[in-house]
Design an enzyme around this catalytic site. Structure first.
Site, mmCIF file in Angstrom:
data_model
loop_
_atom_site.group_PDB
_atom_site.id
_atom_site.type_symbol
_atom_site.label_atom_id
_atom_site.label_comp_id
_atom_site.label_asym_id
_atom_site.label_seq_id
_atom_site.Cartn_x
_atom_site.Cartn_y
_atom_site.Cartn_z
ATOM 1 N N TYR A 102 37.358 39.287 44.883
ATOM 2 C CA TYR A 102 38.708 38.958 44.478
ATOM 3 C C TYR A 102 38.898 37.771 43.668
ATOM 4 C CZ TYR A 102 38.578 34.326 46.975
ATOM 5 O OH TYR A 102 38.303 33.008 47.394
ATOM 6 N N PHE A 112 43.437 30.385 40.158
ATOM 7 C CA PHE A 112 43.122 29.233 40.886
ATOM 8 C C PHE A 112 41.846 29.496 41.683
ATOM 9 C CE2 PHE A 112 44.397 31.149 44.955
ATOM 10 C CZ PHE A 112 45.477 31.740 44.489
ATOM 11 N N ASP A 113 41.499 30.751 41.849
ATOM 12 C CA ASP A 113 40.137 30.859 42.715
ATOM 13 C C ASP A 113 39.670 32.283 42.387
ATOM 14 O OD1 ASP A 113 38.224 30.676 44.693
ATOM 15 O OD2 ASP A 113 39.727 31.303 46.376
ATOM 16 N N ILE A 132 45.091 33.813 55.140
ATOM 17 C CA ILE A 132 46.399 33.994 54.855
ATOM 18 C C ILE A 132 46.841 35.270 55.364
ATOM 19 C CG2 ILE A 132 46.816 32.037 53.303
ATOM 20 C CD1 ILE A 132 46.556 34.042 50.850
ATOM 21 N N TYR A 158 50.966 30.193 51.687
ATOM 22 C CA TYR A 158 50.589 28.545 52.266
ATOM 23 C C TYR A 158 51.882 28.133 52.331
ATOM 24 C CZ TYR A 158 45.848 28.942 51.309
ATOM 25 O OH TYR A 158 44.459 29.284 51.396
ATOM 26 N N PHE A 175 46.731 38.466 44.114
ATOM 27 C CA PHE A 175 45.391 38.513 44.237
ATOM 28 C C PHE A 175 45.117 40.256 43.816
ATOM 29 C CE2 PHE A 175 46.351 35.428 47.531
ATOM 30 C CZ PHE A 175 45.265 34.498 47.285
#
Lengths: 490, 590
Positions: A102, A112-113, A132, A158, A175
């Site tokens: 992902y 961010f990731d 999440i 979040y 995502f």
């Protein structure tokens, strides 16, 4: 403004007519979420494939240009667009271990990731709240090989809290997820019990050791159902009801109301003996479907009075011995293991119970050592014996059993010294005498073998070693000890 | 004398082949060599060692000189230092790496307490050279070296304040810096194996490095101050060490979430006692969680897809582990981790089911212990802030259950008072239009109120001891009576009133009267005694010391003050009580 953001606000505005977004109550979301999860998980693949077909042809009310709304409340909190359809319709079940790649971005496009940066797929157990909310929803809807993009509102990620240092509060996240693979959850390290949850249970409590459980179970072997019934039993004592160990262990990990499929290897099923009454042949793999209807936990040990603890320990000891005699060593271990944690802290507290407590702890440790020996778990046997010897350094049984364990682990010298200690304590112990003979024989054999193996190959090295050996006495104790270590390690 | 002996032996051995040396030769070499070095004949020995003809002898026996050599180097004598360092280099070159390795580790292990840091810093570089010489066979030796070094380091006190760290009196920081240089080539080797796809070969080395990192986390890192110091250009050494350790941990290929969540996801029911346990030491994993979630070290490698509740659950286990300790350094990490974890969790988002998990009740209890009993002021204050944050994350039902549990177990009037304040806050929220809920109004509220609106030991309750609790309870009652109209009775307070009068107000009255009478009598007595014994020196019944300092005996004057202030307190309680009774009376008349 980012196009995604624009359209999502537009969408939120559209929704305000009946559901003001600022009124979202987290509790409500949780509730509806769990209700939704309780539906049959088998419905999900149909849903996905159906919408997939419809996509682009006739957009329904819950499909906008951004894709399908995955939320049970249809509040547009998680929207999915399929980038590449998967191989088949099958989607992962709750609790399954899933493998994904992902990349996560903020709405401004800032990454961010990403699992790609770490160079390996990311794995997790689906649908049990580890991820999440958006993820548990999205991945459950995917089929193997599928790639999709999901846009998630903060309520499904979040929320308003800050997730430093990368995700600011109240962020909508995007995502891209690829579902690489999924499989049932392994409940044991050896993979002998695999669980797939059909229906998630409630809450976070699980039955503990000794809890009374009400279950419905259906056991089958090679497509043939051999057992189907409602039954009440005590965790750790399933054996008494012709229920295999694997089911007993798995129920400890279930929640109330959970219904799951358990795939058991023979070790956790009916083993090498099979079960004649059920018509299960030896070494058969079993499938059980189990519904945990109700359970009553036993009190935690810190909640018990001394009398209750002693009662529990005595009962566990009896039960353990019963299993031991029947050759059910794992079941016996489960019983004996209840005793030590229950009593070990009590020793220093009450003077009056001191003697019985110590006796119970010692005997359960010794019995555990015996079980581990039978189960060929020698290092565990050593550990238990060590504990006994710590409490009573001339315990004949503990020394004898530790010797046996060392012997099996090819630690002949350690074994020999334990048996010699036994003889010091009780010169009459013929068994120990016999074991010493075995040790000596093994040591000789070992030497012979070594000599043969290395005879020609390392002749030169051997000479050199002999020289090193000669040099030893000139140095103090330290280096000698070290030299032994060096042989093991280098 | 020793030199002659040595020269004689060397000359004799020069002509003997390698395998012809006798035990005596070894003994002479070691003893005479040692004596020569102690006599500071370093130049002569250096010549012997470097002599080409002696190569075979030195190759076999040279490592015996390591001990005495290192002792002399540590003396830092100017004339001999250079000789000794040359000898050391030479021995490293010619002797068998295995033997040199053991010799070096022996020196590290045997170092005196005050020389530990110096010895380690001196020997790490030679040790690294020797290990690299071992090639593929090195992983177990690397492991053995790292564990020997860490065992020695663990004896050094860990600096805690910034000054201590800057002074580095015991050399721990120096050792840590040296350790990083020491491990570098091994870490690089493992890293390269990933690019070369030779991971399998590196399994052992990888494992040794992992064990090393885990060990470092519980000692020294758990005890060190790892906050980023503002206005300091260079990072503080311990923080730098922490950063690098997390880096190395990532290089070993171990996934950070797998470590952090291990305690929750572990499939083993009973922890084993072998390697595994060391790999997953609870203290180390808790420290790692602190580094990630509080200091954000390794955060760029940490997946941002876990739900806040899941992270909370895992961290609660870590916090529980840390809170069991007593050291300030560890407790403050526990509180920091707790605080940061709570701030990541949305308010009102955690459902009541989480309270079924043991740590969700045991951690707040441990927190209460810190708030009430910890001798360190700033930890107590912080504890209280966190206590509020913790209450805030739960949904209404969760708060309700949490209050009930904590009221039962906290046994501290201050904490109880604080909880009662919170209950009042929740009721106030619930009574606002549109906010109604099942827990802080109506039938469910009464059982909670019953835990609040009573006197723990009836009229005999120590009113001063329980002051905080009593005042908050009275405030709550007064609030309820004013806010909730009798005809609404949303809280059920009006139907419960007769019980509250029996269990709370009446006994409180009695208690107040008794206490006041008692203290008045005491006051009178003390005053009279004062007149009588004005001049006499009194012998106190007992003495009291705080933190080792004896408190001065109470003068009669002080006693009077204390008694007087108690009387004021009773008046205070009485005035609120009177106000409540007034309200009840007015309503009753209507």
């Amino acid at each position: 403004m980012d196009p995604l953001e624009k359209s999502s606000t537009k969408n939120a505005n559209k929704k305000t007519t009946n559901e003001p977004p600022e009124d979202i109550d987290f509790r409500e979301i949780n509730e509806s979420y769990s209700q939704w999860e309780e539906q049959d998980a088998y419905d999900i693949p149909k849903m996905t494939t159906d919408t997939e077909v419809k996509m682009g042809t006739e957009p329904t009310s819950n499909l906008t240009e951004q894709g399908q709304d995955l939320t049970p409340r249809q509040d547009g909190g998680v929207r999915k667009v399929i980038k590449r359809p998967g191989d088949s319709g099958e989607t992962p079940m709750i609790g399954d271990k899933v493998y994904v790649h992902y990349t996560g971005r903020l709405l401004n496009g800032k990454k961010f990731d990403s699992s790609h940066d770490r160079g390996e797929p990311f794995t997790f157990n689906l649908g049990i709240g580890q991820m999440i909310k958006a993820w548990d929803l999205a991945v459950a809807s995917m089929s193997k090989g599928e790639v999709c993009e999901i846009t998630c509102k903060p309520e499904y990620t979040y929320g308003v809290s800050w997730n430093p240092p990368k995700i600011p509060p109240n962020s909508t996240l995007v995502f891209e997820i690829e579902l690489i693979n999924f499989k049932g959850e392994q409940l044991t390290e050896d993979g002998g019990i695999v669980r797939r949850i059909k229906q998630k249970g409630e809450g976070y409590a699980n039955p503990n050791e000794g809890a009374v459980v009400d279950v419905h179970l259906e056991g089958s072997c090679a497509g043939h159902v051999f057992d189907s019934r409602n039954v009440r039993f005590i965790i750790g004592e399933a054996e008494d009801h012709d229920i295999p160990l694997g089911v007993d262990r798995a129920i400890k990990r279930m929640e109330k109301g959970e219904c799951c499929l358990l795939y058991l290897s023979p070790k956790y099923g009916f083993g090498t003996e099979g079960h004649s009454h059920f018509g299960v042949s030896p070494n058969a793999d079993l499938i059980y479907e189990v519904l945990l209807k109700e359970f009553v936990k036993v009190k935690n040990t810190w909640d018990m009075t001394m009398t209750e603890k002693l009662e529990l320990a005595v009962a566990a000891k009896q039960k353990g011995t019963q299993y031991f005699k029947a050759g059910k060593y794992i079941q016996a271990v489960i019983q004996y293991q209840k005793i030590v944690p229950c009593l070990e802290l009590e020793e220093n507290q009450s003077e009056e119970h001191k003697a019985p407590v110590k006796a119970l702890v010692l005997s359960s440790l010794l019995n555990l050592a015996m079980c581990h020996l039978r189960l060929q778990e020698y290092s565990h046997a050593v550990e238990k014996c060590n504990k006994v010897i710590e409490m009573d350094n001339s315990n004949e049984k503990a020394l004898y059993r530790r010797g046996k364990a060392w012997l099996q682990m090819n630690e002949f010298y350690l074994a020999k010294s334990d048996f010699e200690r036994v003889l010091e304590i009780n010169t009459e112990n013929k068994a120990a005498q016999a074991q010493i003979t075995i040790c000596l024989q093994k040591i000789r054999e070992h030497h012979e073998r070594e000599k043969q193996t290395y005879a020609n190959m390392f002749q030169k090295f051997a000479d050199q070693d002999a020289k090193v050996g000669k040099r030893k006495p000139s140095r103090e104790d330290g280096p000698v000890k070290r030299r032994r270590r060096s042989k093991e390690n280098l | 004398m020793a030199l002659d002996q040595l020269t004689e032996m060397i000359q004799r051995c020069q002509v003997i082949p390698e395998d012809g040396f006798k035990v005596e030769d070894y003994e002479i070499f070691q003893k005479a060599g040692k004596n020569c070095l102690e006599e500071m004949k370093t130049a002569e020995i250096l010549d012997i060692i470097k002599e080409e003809k002696n190569k075979v002898i030195i190759k076999c026996m040279g490592w015996n000189l390591l001990g005495p050599l290192i002792k002399i180097v540590l003396k830092k004598d100017k004339t001999s230092l250079q000789h000794c360092l040359s000898m050391l280099t030479h021995i490293l070159e010619v002797c068998s790496p295995k033997e040199v390795l053991l010799g070096l580790l022996e020196q590290i292990e045997d170092a005196d307490m005050d020389k530990i840091a110096e010895t380690i810093v001196l020997l790490l570089q030679p040790l690294q050279t020797v290990l690299l010489k071992l090639g593929k066979k090195k992983p177990p030796s690397v492991g053995m070296s790292l564990s020997t070094i860490l065992n020695q380091i663990s004896q050094l006190p860990v600096p805690y304040t910034q000054e201590q760290e800057e002074d580095d009196a015991h050399g721990l920081c120096q050792c840590c810096v040296a350790l990083l240089t020491f491990t570098k080539p091994f870490v690089e080797e493992v890293q390269q194996s990933y690019t070369n796809k030779m991971v399998g070969d590196m399994e052992e080395l990888r494992n040794e490095l992992l064990k090393f990192c885990i060990k470092c986390l519980s000692n020294p890192l758990l005890h060190a101050q790892l906050e980023k110091v503002p206005d300091v250009a260079d990072e503080m050494p311990m923080r730098r060490f922490a950063t690098e350790i997390v880096e190395i941990l990532c290089c070993t290929g171990e996934s950070l979430p797998a470590l952090i969540f291990h305690r929750l996801l572990s499939k083993k029911e009973e922890p084993g006692f072998l390697e595994e346990d060391a790999k997953y030491s609870k203290d180390s994993l808790a420290c790692l969680s602190y580094l990630i979630f509080v200091q954000h070290l390794g955060m760029d490698k940490f997946p941002l897809v876990f739900s806040p509740e899941f992270i909370l659950h895992c961290n609660m286990l870590h916090i529980e582990t840390l809170m069991k300790r007593k050291e300030e350094s560890v407790l403050s990490k526990a509180l920091d981790l707790f605080e940061k974890t709570l701030l990541r969790t949305n308010q009102n988002s955690v459902t009541v089911q989480f309270l079924e998990i043991t740590c969700f009740l045991s951690v707040p209890q441990a927190l209460v212990q810190i708030m009430t009993l910890c001798p360190i002021q700033h930890l107590r204050t912080k504890g209280l802030q966190i206590f509020q944050l913790y209450i805030d994350i739960f949904d209404v039902e969760g708060k309700y259950k949490l209050f009930r549990c904590l009221l039962e177990v906290s046994h501290h009037a201050g904490v109880e008072g604080y909880i009662i304040q919170n209950i009042k806050k929740q009721i106030d929220l619930a009574l606002k239009p549109g906010n109604g809920n099942l827990w802080f109004s109506g039938a469910a509220l009464l059982p909670l109120l019953r835990l609040v609106l009573f006197l723990p030991q009836g009229p005999e309750t120590d009113l001063l001891q329980n002051l905080d609790r009593i005042m908050e309870s009275l405030n709550l009652l007064r609030y309820l009576l004013i806010r909730d109209k009798e005809y609404d009775n949303q809280t059920g307070i009006w139907t419960e009133l007769y019980k509250i009068e029996d269990n709370f107000l009446k006994p409180l009255h009695t208690g107040l009267n008794m206490s006041k009478a008692h203290y008045e009598a005491e006051l009178k007595n003390t005053k009279e005694n004062k007149k009588h014994k004005e001049s006499k020196e009194e012998n106190p019944l007992c003495t009291l010391s705080v933190a080792g300092e004896k408190l001065p005996n109470m003068t009669t004057e002080m006693q009077l003050q204390v008694l007087q202030s108690a009387m004021f307190t009773f008046d205070l309680i009485e005035s609120v009580l009177a106000r409540i009774e007034e309200i009840i009376e007015v309503k009753a008349k209507k």
